[in-house]
Scaffold this motif. Structure first.
Motif, PDB file in Angstrom:
ATOM      1  N   GLY A 171      23.262  36.262  77.765  1.00  9.27           N
ATOM      2  CA  GLY A 171      21.894  36.393  77.945  1.00  9.27           C
ATOM      3  C   GLY A 171      21.425  37.856  78.065  1.00  9.27           C
ATOM      4  O   GLY A 171      20.154  37.961  78.443  1.00  9.27           O
ATOM      5  N   VAL A 172      21.973  38.715  77.685  1.00 12.60           N
ATOM      6  CA  VAL A 172      21.930  40.276  77.995  1.00 12.60           C
ATOM      7  C   VAL A 172      21.794  41.022  76.433  1.00 12.60           C
ATOM      8  O   VAL A 172      22.251  40.664  75.570  1.00 12.60           O
ATOM      9  CB  VAL A 172      23.122  40.858  78.407  1.00 12.60           C
ATOM     10  N   ALA A 173      20.899  42.145  76.503  1.00 13.08           N
ATOM     11  CA  ALA A 173      20.705  42.929  75.195  1.00 13.08           C
ATOM     12  C   ALA A 173      20.199  44.186  75.709  1.00 13.08           C
ATOM     13  O   ALA A 173      19.663  44.182  76.684  1.00 13.08           O
ATOM     14  CB  ALA A 173      19.827  42.366  74.178  1.00 13.08           C
ATOM     15  N   GLU A 174      20.386  45.254  75.096  1.00 10.28           N
ATOM     16  CA  GLU A 174      19.807  46.502  75.285  1.00 10.28           C
ATOM     17  C   GLU A 174      18.642  46.824  74.349  1.00 10.28           C
ATOM     18  O   GLU A 174      18.558  46.672  73.295  1.00 10.28           O
ATOM     19  CB  GLU A 174      20.881  47.582  75.401  1.00 10.28           C
ATOM     20  N   VAL A 175      17.446  47.284  74.816  1.00 13.27           N
ATOM     21  CA  VAL A 175      16.300  47.532  73.993  1.00 13.27           C
ATOM     22  C   VAL A 175      16.394  48.943  73.767  1.00 13.27           C
ATOM     23  O   VAL A 175      16.780  49.786  74.358  1.00 13.27           O
ATOM     24  CB  VAL A 175      14.861  47.215  74.761  1.00 13.27           C
ATOM     25  N   ALA A 176      15.867  49.420  72.410  1.00 15.11           N
ATOM     26  CA  ALA A 176      16.044  50.806  71.921  1.00 15.11           C
ATOM     27  C   ALA A 176      14.740  50.942  71.033  1.00 15.11           C
ATOM     28  O   ALA A 176      14.227  49.986  70.588  1.00 15.11           O
ATOM     29  CB  ALA A 176      17.185  50.944  71.266  1.00 15.11           C
ATOM     30  N   TYR A 177      14.248  52.306  71.079  1.00 17.00           N
ATOM     31  CA  TYR A 177      13.127  52.404  70.132  1.00 17.00           C
ATOM     32  C   TYR A 177      13.116  53.868  69.811  1.00 17.00           C
ATOM     33  O   TYR A 177      13.880  54.524  70.402  1.00 17.00           O
ATOM     34  CB  TYR A 177      11.927  52.017  70.847  1.00 17.00           C
ATOM     35  N   LEU A 184      17.471  48.968  79.139  1.00 13.47           N
ATOM     36  CA  LEU A 184      16.975  50.182  78.507  1.00 13.47           C
ATOM     37  C   LEU A 184      17.494  51.399  79.093  1.00 13.47           C
ATOM     38  O   LEU A 184      17.693  51.584  80.338  1.00 13.47           O
ATOM     39  CB  LEU A 184      15.590  50.175  78.786  1.00 13.47           C
ATOM     40  N   LEU A 185      18.141  52.048  78.153  1.00 14.70           N
ATOM     41  CA  LEU A 185      19.077  53.488  78.634  1.00 14.70           C
ATOM     42  C   LEU A 185      18.291  54.502  77.916  1.00 14.70           C
ATOM     43  O   LEU A 185      17.887  54.313  76.716  1.00 14.70           O
ATOM     44  CB  LEU A 185      20.271  53.498  78.276  1.00 14.70           C
ATOM     45  N   HIS A 186      17.970  55.720  78.703  1.00 17.16           N
ATOM     46  CA  HIS A 186      17.505  56.731  77.898  1.00 17.16           C
ATOM     47  C   HIS A 186      18.047  58.080  78.813  1.00 17.16           C
ATOM     48  O   HIS A 186      18.396  57.957  79.875  1.00 17.16           O
ATOM     49  CB  HIS A 186      16.185  56.935  78.022  1.00 17.16           C
ATOM     50  N   ALA A 187      18.146  59.085  78.073  1.00 19.76           N
ATOM     51  CA  ALA A 187      18.538  60.413  78.773  1.00 19.76           C
ATOM     52  C   ALA A 187      17.617  60.636  80.009  1.00 19.76           C
ATOM     53  O   ALA A 187      16.548  60.616  79.555  1.00 19.76           O
ATOM     54  CB  ALA A 187      18.669  61.594  77.876  1.00 19.76           C
ATOM     55  N   THR A 188      18.148  61.369  80.998  1.00 18.76           N
ATOM     56  CA  THR A 188      17.367  61.363  82.203  1.00 18.76           C
ATOM     57  C   THR A 188      16.386  62.544  81.765  1.00 18.76           C
ATOM     58  O   THR A 188      15.324  62.764  82.486  1.00 18.76           O
ATOM     59  CB  THR A 188      18.038  61.861  83.559  1.00 18.76           C
ATOM     60  N   ALA A 189      16.577  63.699  80.988  1.00 19.50           N
ATOM     61  CA  ALA A 189      15.713  64.533  80.466  1.00 19.50           C
ATOM     62  C   ALA A 189      14.497  64.087  79.562  1.00 19.50           C
ATOM     63  O   ALA A 189      13.793  64.934  79.642  1.00 19.50           O
ATOM     64  CB  ALA A 189      16.871  65.728  79.993  1.00 19.50           C
ATOM     65  N   ASN A 190      14.868  62.865  79.114  1.00 21.34           N
ATOM     66  CA  ASN A 190      13.732  62.418  78.068  1.00 21.34           C
ATOM     67  C   ASN A 190      12.698  61.765  79.154  1.00 21.34           C
ATOM     68  O   ASN A 190      12.669  60.502  79.162  1.00 21.34           O
ATOM     69  CB  ASN A 190      14.305  61.466  77.351  1.00 21.34           C
ATOM     70  N   GLU A 191      11.898  62.629  79.663  1.00 18.52           N
ATOM     71  CA  GLU A 191      10.678  61.890  80.362  1.00 18.52           C
ATOM     72  C   GLU A 191       9.890  61.252  79.644  1.00 18.52           C
ATOM     73  O   GLU A 191       9.117  59.942  80.234  1.00 18.52           O
ATOM     74  CB  GLU A 191       9.909  63.140  81.213  1.00 18.52           C
TER      75      GLU A 191
END
Length: 193
Positions: A107-113, A147-154
């Motif tokens: 029951g897991v997924a990653e959200v991206a946009y 949800l994952l994003h680069a730490t530099a991507n504020e």
């Protein structure tokens, strides 16, 4: 050896239904991709900011047409679920929102946009992510969305927070971008949040 738990979502949970159109209720619509979207996606990927945060480049409309075919097929295979984010009145492409790395049993997924350059700063990513998350958690029954994003991507960090994703930690040196390895913030929403 038998499992001690049942799958959170059984195989076929997504593929048994047509990919839905999801209105945000505030002027946006999440809809399945169409072959005619290729020129707009190609144009979006010519933006230098896309090259900073994404690991793919789009060299031609034909290449993007292939991506769209993959995205449509991935729904049937329940690997990923990708939507075009469009203006509800004009159908102008404003971005993309997706469930990636789907594991139905858990029951897991990653959200991206991503959003087009012209639509940034208008809350498009947060509104689309909120709508997709509600559908996935409440209507379909996913247990956890990451949800994952680069730490530099504020800007992406703000989208995650506005969409109800709690910051859980930092994955060090987790994703290779064109400019080197990036630390990634890990955010999550759990059903019932």
């Amino acid at each position: 050896m038998p499992f001690l738990t049942r799958p959170t979502l059984p195989a076929g949970t997504l593929s048994r239904i047509p990919q839905p159109v999801l209105p945000t209720g505030d002027g946006l619509v999440l809809r399945p991709w169409r072959p005619g979207d290729a020129p707009a996606v190609h144009a979006a990927f010519q933006d230098p900011l896309m090259h900073q945060w994404y690991v793919r480049a789009a060299d031609s409309e034909e290449e993007v047409a292939g991506w769209i075919e993959e995205w449509l097929g991935a729904w049937r295979e329940e690997r990923t679920a990708q939507w075009a984010v469009a203006d509800a009145d004009t159908d102008v492409l404003l971005g993309r929102v997706a469930l990636r790395e789907i594991v139905l049993g858990d029951g897991v997924a990653e959200v991206a946009y991503w959003t087009t350059a012209a639509s940034r700063g208008r809350g498009v990513a947060a509104r689309a992510t909120t709508t997709l998350s509600r559908w996935a958690l409440d209507d379909i029954g996913f247990h956890r969305l990451e949800l994952l994003h680069a730490t530099a991507n504020e800007a992406s960090c703000r989208v995650a927070a506005k969409s109800g994703f709690s910051l859980e930690g930092t994955k060090r040196s987790a994703v290779l971008h064109a400019d080197g390895w990036h630390d990634m913030h890990l955010h999550a929403r759990v059903r019932g949040d």
